[in-house]
Design a protein around this motif. Structure first.
Motif, PDB file in Angstrom:
ATOM      1  N   LYS A   1     -78.294 106.631  76.339  1.00 31.83           N
ATOM      2  CA  LYS A   1     -77.528 106.320  75.133  1.00 31.83           C
ATOM      3  C   LYS A   1     -76.027 106.235  75.423  1.00 31.83           C
ATOM      4  CE  LYS A   1     -77.756 107.447  70.304  1.00 31.83           C
ATOM      5  NZ  LYS A   1     -78.426 108.281  69.332  1.00 31.83           N
ATOM      6  N   LYS A   2     -75.546 107.145  76.255  1.00 30.80           N
ATOM      7  CA  LYS A   2     -74.116 107.164  76.594  1.00 30.80           C
ATOM      8  C   LYS A   2     -73.688 105.839  77.221  1.00 30.80           C
ATOM      9  CE  LYS A   2     -70.727 109.673  79.337  1.00 30.80           C
ATOM     10  NZ  LYS A   2     -70.500 110.736  80.298  1.00 30.80           N
ATOM     11  N   TRP A   3     -74.493 105.296  78.103  1.00 28.50           N
ATOM     12  CA  TRP A   3     -74.144 104.024  78.736  1.00 28.50           C
ATOM     13  C   TRP A   3     -74.196 102.881  77.730  1.00 28.50           C
ATOM     14  CZ3 TRP A   3     -76.391  99.252  79.929  1.00 28.50           C
ATOM     15  CH2 TRP A   3     -75.620  98.450  80.779  1.00 28.50           C
TER      16      TRP A   3
ATOM     17  N   ASN B   1     -70.099 101.347  85.277  1.00 29.10           N
ATOM     18  CA  ASN B   1     -71.324 101.227  86.052  1.00 29.10           C
ATOM     19  C   ASN B   1     -72.011 102.583  86.175  1.00 29.10           C
ATOM     20  OD1 ASN B   1     -73.245 100.041  87.751  1.00 29.10           O
ATOM     21  ND2 ASN B   1     -72.061 100.477  89.571  1.00 29.10           N
ATOM     22  N   ILE B   2     -73.308 102.562  86.459  1.00 31.09           N
ATOM     23  CA  ILE B   2     -74.059 103.768  86.798  1.00 31.09           C
ATOM     24  C   ILE B   2     -74.464 103.632  88.257  1.00 31.09           C
ATOM     25  CG2 ILE B   2     -76.121 105.141  86.362  1.00 31.09           C
ATOM     26  CD1 ILE B   2     -76.183 103.936  83.528  1.00 31.09           C
ATOM     27  N   SER B   3     -74.034 104.558  89.098  1.00 33.79           N
ATOM     28  CA  SER B   3     -74.382 104.525  90.506  1.00 33.79           C
ATOM     29  C   SER B   3     -75.901 104.558  90.666  1.00 33.79           C
ATOM     30  CB  SER B   3     -73.760 105.734  91.220  1.00 33.79           C
ATOM     31  OG  SER B   3     -74.085 105.706  92.583  1.00 33.79           O
ATOM     32  N   GLY B   4     -76.422 103.654  91.470  1.00 29.98           N
ATOM     33  CA  GLY B   4     -77.861 103.566  91.680  1.00 29.98           C
ATOM     34  C   GLY B   4     -78.551 102.625  90.708  1.00 29.98           C
ATOM     35  N   ALA B   5     -77.804 102.132  89.733  1.00 30.05           N
ATOM     36  CA  ALA B   5     -78.369 101.206  88.744  1.00 30.05           C
ATOM     37  C   ALA B   5     -77.455  99.996  88.564  1.00 30.05           C
ATOM     38  CB  ALA B   5     -78.562 101.926  87.414  1.00 30.05           C
ATOM     39  N   THR B   6     -76.736  99.654  89.614  1.00 37.89           N
ATOM     40  CA  THR B   6     -75.714  98.607  89.509  1.00 37.89           C
ATOM     41  C   THR B   6     -76.272  97.272  89.038  1.00 37.89           C
ATOM     42  OG1 THR B   6     -74.370  99.679  91.189  1.00 37.89           O
ATOM     43  CG2 THR B   6     -73.925  97.341  90.782  1.00 37.89           C
ATOM     44  N   LEU B   7     -77.368  96.813  89.611  1.00 41.29           N
ATOM     45  CA  LEU B   7     -77.903  95.510  89.212  1.00 41.29           C
ATOM     46  C   LEU B   7     -78.373  95.528  87.761  1.00 41.29           C
ATOM     47  CD1 LEU B   7     -79.810  94.387  92.414  1.00 41.29           C
ATOM     48  CD2 LEU B   7     -77.623  93.547  91.543  1.00 41.29           C
ATOM     49  N   SER B   8     -79.041  96.592  87.354  1.00 40.21           N
ATOM     50  CA  SER B   8     -79.488  96.696  85.957  1.00 40.21           C
ATOM     51  C   SER B   8     -78.280  96.721  85.026  1.00 40.21           C
ATOM     52  CB  SER B   8     -80.339  97.948  85.758  1.00 40.21           C
ATOM     53  OG  SER B   8     -81.524  97.865  86.522  1.00 40.21           O
ATOM     54  N   CYS B   9     -77.265  97.495  85.368  1.00 41.70           N
ATOM     55  CA  CYS B   9     -76.046  97.556  84.543  1.00 41.70           C
ATOM     56  C   CYS B   9     -75.388  96.189  84.452  1.00 41.70           C
ATOM     57  CB  CYS B   9     -75.053  98.558  85.120  1.00 41.70           C
ATOM     58  SG  CYS B   9     -75.544 100.278  84.991  1.00 41.70           S
TER      59      CYS B   9
ATOM     60  N   GLN C   1     -75.497  97.828  68.162  1.00 36.10           N
ATOM     61  CA  GLN C   1     -76.279  98.699  69.043  1.00 36.10           C
ATOM     62  C   GLN C   1     -77.016  97.848  70.064  1.00 36.10           C
ATOM     63  OE1 GLN C   1     -78.317 101.605  66.709  1.00 36.10           O
ATOM     64  NE2 GLN C   1     -79.799 102.069  68.304  1.00 36.10           N
ATOM     65  N   VAL C   2     -77.287  98.436  71.226  1.00 31.02           N
ATOM     66  CA  VAL C   2     -78.097  97.812  72.273  1.00 31.02           C
ATOM     67  C   VAL C   2     -79.234  98.775  72.579  1.00 31.02           C
ATOM     68  CG1 VAL C   2     -78.156  97.019  74.671  1.00 31.02           C
ATOM     69  CG2 VAL C   2     -76.148  96.537  73.259  1.00 31.02           C
ATOM     70  N   GLU C   3     -80.446  98.248  72.650  1.00 32.27           N
ATOM     71  CA  GLU C   3     -81.626  99.052  72.987  1.00 32.27           C
ATOM     72  C   GLU C   3     -82.418  98.363  74.095  1.00 32.27           C
ATOM     73  OE1 GLU C   3     -82.595 102.039  71.973  1.00 32.27           O
ATOM     74  OE2 GLU C   3     -80.977 102.257  70.510  1.00 32.27           O
ATOM     75  N   ILE C   4     -82.980  99.156  74.978  1.00 29.15           N
ATOM     76  CA  ILE C   4     -83.869  98.649  76.027  1.00 29.15           C
ATOM     77  C   ILE C   4     -85.295  98.748  75.497  1.00 29.15           C
ATOM     78  CG2 ILE C   4     -84.670  98.911  78.407  1.00 29.15           C
ATOM     79  CD1 ILE C   4     -81.665  98.156  78.161  1.00 29.15           C
TER      80      ILE C   4
ATOM     81  N   PHE D   1     -83.370 102.593  85.743  1.00 24.09           N
ATOM     82  CA  PHE D   1     -83.771 102.848  84.358  1.00 24.09           C
ATOM     83  C   PHE D   1     -82.702 103.601  83.571  1.00 24.09           C
ATOM     84  CE2 PHE D   1     -85.343 106.130  87.146  1.00 24.09           C
ATOM     85  CZ  PHE D   1     -84.867 107.291  86.538  1.00 24.09           C
ATOM     86  N   GLU D   2     -81.675 104.068  84.253  1.00 25.26           N
ATOM     87  CA  GLU D   2     -80.607 104.813  83.586  1.00 25.26           C
ATOM     88  C   GLU D   2     -79.866 103.968  82.545  1.00 25.26           C
ATOM     89  OE1 GLU D   2     -81.169 106.572  87.709  1.00 25.26           O
ATOM     90  OE2 GLU D   2     -80.973 104.552  86.904  1.00 25.26           O
TER      91      GLU D   2
END
Length: 182
Positions: A131-133, A154-162, A114-117, A126-127
């Motif tokens: 959980k899905k990602w 990837n999540i659009s708008g969260a590319t760098l965080s992803c 598991q991975v948790e923020i 912050f997306e």
């Protein structure tokens, strides 16, 4: 009678105005989602944890960096071992401007459990807490590609965080394979 005053900018104002505008960036929204203890119990419920002191030598740091392709900033790693042989690694990656603190639970077989923020300090992206990602990492190992837009969506708008969380998980798995499991 209308009085018209002439407005003249002083040379000092011309110099300082751009700096003032540049210093008013979007504020980061810091959020603490989980403590280390909460992440431990969420990822490995009802397990006991033992802190594993891991201080990387310069050679070990370089080896992990070469295997993962991701720079290793810290020499002192935050690692715990469960009573069943799993491991929890806490790490930080840079989002766009600020650090994202995350936890990676690794099963005894070396796969991601598991991975948790834990902490997110950016105004955007912050997306990655969705959980899905984060579920995309489950079952991945040090042999997995772990590449954004390939095996991790990837999540659009969260590319760098992803991208950076994906790289952080890749680095944690390299640390596990090369240093911890031995």
């Amino acid at each position: 009678m209308v009085v018209v005053r002439e407005f003249r900018m002083s040379p000092a104002w011309v110099i300082w105005a751009p700096a003032l505008v540049a210093s008013t960036s979007v504020p980061a929204l810091a959020a603490v989602y989980l403590t280390v203890e909460e992440a431990q119990q969420l990822i490995f419920p009802d397990r006991n944890f033992t802190l594993v002191p891991v201080t990387l030598s310069e050679d070990q740091r370089k080896t992990v960096q070469e295997k993962s392709g991701i720079p290793v900033r810290a020499r002192q790693e935050r690692v715990w071992r469960t009573d069943e042989g799993g491991h929890l690694i806490i790490d930080d990656v840079i989002g766009k401007h600020e650090f994202i603190t995350f936890a990676v639970g690794i099963n005894p077989d070396g796969s991601v459990r598991q991975v948790e923020i834990l902490n997110y300090r950016e105004a955007y992206g912050f997306e990655v807490r969705q959980k899905k990602w984060r579920r995309q990492f489950i079952g991945k190992t040090g042999a997995s590609e772990l590449s954004l837009n390939d095996d991790i969506k990837n999540i659009s708008g969260a590319t760098l965080s992803c991208r950076h969380v994906t790289e952080g998980v890749k680095r944690a798995l390299a640390l596990y394979d090369l240093i911890i499991k031995k």
